[in-house]
Design an enzyme around this catalytic site. Sequence first.
Site, mmCIF file in Angstrom:
data_model
loop_
_atom_site.group_PDB
_atom_site.id
_atom_site.type_symbol
_atom_site.label_atom_id
_atom_site.label_comp_id
_atom_site.label_asym_id
_atom_site.label_seq_id
_atom_site.Cartn_x
_atom_site.Cartn_y
_atom_site.Cartn_z
ATOM 1 N N ALA A 192 0.836 -1.199 0.000
ATOM 2 C CA ALA A 192 0.000 0.000 0.000
ATOM 3 C C ALA A 192 0.867 1.244 0.000
ATOM 4 O O ALA A 192 1.984 1.238 0.488
ATOM 5 C CB ALA A 192 -0.908 -0.011 1.214
ATOM 6 N N GLY B 24 1.517 -5.595 1.641
ATOM 7 C CA GLY B 24 0.336 -6.125 0.973
ATOM 8 C C GLY B 24 0.691 -6.866 -0.311
ATOM 9 O O GLY B 24 -0.011 -7.795 -0.714
ATOM 10 N N GLU C 158 1.445 -10.253 0.713
ATOM 11 C CA GLU C 158 0.207 -10.914 1.159
ATOM 12 C C GLU C 158 -0.603 -11.413 -0.038
ATOM 13 O O GLU C 158 -1.201 -12.490 0.012
ATOM 14 C CB GLU C 158 -0.617 -9.957 2.029
ATOM 15 C CG GLU C 158 0.055 -9.720 3.385
ATOM 16 C CD GLU C 158 -0.726 -8.779 4.288
ATOM 17 O OE1 GLU C 158 -0.860 -7.604 3.888
ATOM 18 O OE2 GLU C 158 -1.202 -9.206 5.349
ATOM 19 N N GLU D 197 5.460 -3.798 7.549
ATOM 20 C CA GLU D 197 4.435 -3.031 8.266
ATOM 21 C C GLU D 197 4.874 -2.635 9.675
ATOM 22 O O GLU D 197 4.580 -1.541 10.154
ATOM 23 C CB GLU D 197 3.130 -3.833 8.357
ATOM 24 C CG GLU D 197 2.351 -3.907 7.061
ATOM 25 C CD GLU D 197 2.816 -5.002 6.120
ATOM 26 O OE1 GLU D 197 3.892 -5.593 6.365
ATOM 27 O OE2 GLU D 197 2.114 -5.264 5.128
#
Length: 709
Positions: free
Chosen positions: A44, A84, A87, A107
């Site tokens: 992100a 992300g 992920e 993160e």
Amino acid sequence: TASLFCFSFAVLQALEDGLEKADADPSVKAVMICGENGKFSAGADIRGFSSPNRPVKSLAALVSLIESSKKPVVAAIEGVALGGGLEVALGCHYRVAHVKARMGLPEVTLGLLPGAEGTQRLPRLIGVPAALDMITTGKHIPATEALKLGLVDEVVEENTVEAAIRLANKVIGQPLGPRRLSLKPVPKLPDMEAFLSEARVRVKKQAQGCLAPELCFQAVRAATQMPFADGVRRERELFMVLLSSGQARALQYAFLAERAAQKWTTPGGASWSSATPQPVRSAAVIGLGTMGRGIVTSLVKANIPVVALEQDLEYLNTGRKAVMLLLEREATKMELGAQTLDFHNPARLQFTVDFDSLRDVDLVIEAVFENMALKKEIFHKLSRICKPGALLCTNTSALNIDEIASATSRPQQVIGTHFFSPAHVMRLLEIIYGRHTSPTAIATAVQLAKALKKVGVVVGNCFGFVGNRMMFPYVQQAVFLLEEGSRPEAVDRVLEDFGFKIGPFRMSDLAGLDVGWRSRQGQGLTGPSVPAGTPARQRQGQRYSPLPDLLCESGRFGQKTGKGWYQYERAGGRTATPDPWLHNLLAQYRDTHGIEPRFIDQEEILERCLFSLINEGFAILAEGIASGPEHLDVIYINGYGWPKHKGGPMFYASTVGLPRVLAKLHKYSEAHPDVPGLRPNAFLKKLAAVGNPPIKEWMSYLSQQSSRL
Ligand code: NAD
């Protein structure tokens, strides 16, 4: 076609549409997901993190959608798969990575946790120890390591996308159940409980008050204790705790502040956007003491050939041994042979006492004793000997750059490069331009910082520059608190609980009390030059504490002498213990000066130390010494052990609220009218008066950038 590099709503939507189309089309047998322009995805966009409509929920849904696809989905990972991005890859059934790709879940470094089910899928894929390590440290791992861990199925040196398509074709028709991570059990350990409790202690210790690593741990632990769906719910709860903690906002601010601080401007109009650096192909360091040794090491590590110079052969020998030891250690740490760092090669690192050896270097860094006359003598010599274009840098902690430059015939090439101890470790490089320093010289110093993998922050010339100037009132308050009734260990404790790596007294003991003592002697604040009849606790009408001078007069210089504000196990020892001798001295001192000791609570300790430091920060901004509060914060985080999760002193002030900081300073200033450091700065007053604007608007309230030039 949507670029995966930074997720946006549009990217997620495009991926979802693509998957649905693929699922519905019977002619499609398998799916391959890749990024654009050789990068899978960096996750992100950080600027969107704190905004309420960040796409985390939809990202988790997308990952589930990928995983549940009836056709095999293969990720082709090139460049980076971070956050992300990784992920998404974990939702795929197979992962192929390019050999140069890096993967990670960073993160945690932004005060968050991987919130798209990454804390639940990763342990199922690579086991708890490796997953915990990646998730709680945020480190990036190279593809080859990812292959060993089982994070990827294949590493390729050529075309990753083609390899992924080949793999997809091969696995068409094979059962997908075993490839769906949410359906897999977390691999067992012989003693999971014992492992987790040890890991928890380790994580907590490293976190130093930062919440995210601990909550990352809890999320991974949840994966070991509950079914996937419950673990996901737990992950989401923990994520929300972090998002609303304030720490995430501070860490994201700190991340962006570091970028903002790269953009320097001077009141004279020079700026990062127009100045061009000169190449630095060789350098020299003068003085191989505490600082010079680290600076040489740093240069060698950056592959810049160095000439190291000392005042005589004896100092040179000691210095050379110290540098070699540092370099050997660095080489081992870097898991390189001494050969690769190449510091035994005289063409890369040469030791000398002969100034003529500096004739051809592109840049000189002076790190001799903090003494103006000596520095001027050296700069005069350099200006005669060095080639015309050479940049002449000084590592002074506080001396006037203009005065040093005045000893040369080329003040435009003189600049302060203030390293922090130990210089090969600390990330900060404070770059100080003088009245005549050219934009090219500034740009070259900034470039040098980058080459040394440091953060260079450009600031103006004033006593103590930015970092030390803000430190003076802070340390001064700490000492005043002792006079009034506190103890070094009490003051340090409060500031260490706040999050500083070490409190002011431990720090003074580490740096050496003699440094400040010599500087105060130079300023005529202590020693024989103080006129007879001067009150012990006053200088020029202001409060002064002779306590640090008294310590130095008894030979207590801190760690190096085994005694300072604390006692140590031996000279050079590092374990500080409270010292009854000092407590006794304090009692006698208060008696002598008629001070009635009082109990000082934690709040007062914290506020007087921090708010006086912050107050000085506002003065620095108002004077145009730094271009913005981000610059000050980056300096404090990288050079002074300020807790990053509190975003730097100026950001911290903004979270406390400027009206509150102002009110407290008013209160303390009234109680101590003879302490200028507590008198609220006019810029702070103005910002509080205009309604406490957000930190990014502060600078627009300066009526005009006051030009000090
Ligand atoms: P130091 O006393 O450890 O080392 C100074 C070295 O300079 C000595 O080895 C000395 O022999 C050498 N030297 C003196 N005169 C010389 C000459 N004419 N030619 C060549 N070499 C000469 O000092 P330090 O702590 O390394 O500090 C050096 C500078 O860095 C000072 O200006 C200091 O203020 C600044 N500084 C120090 C720290 C710190 O934490 N120690 C931090 C930042 C900046």
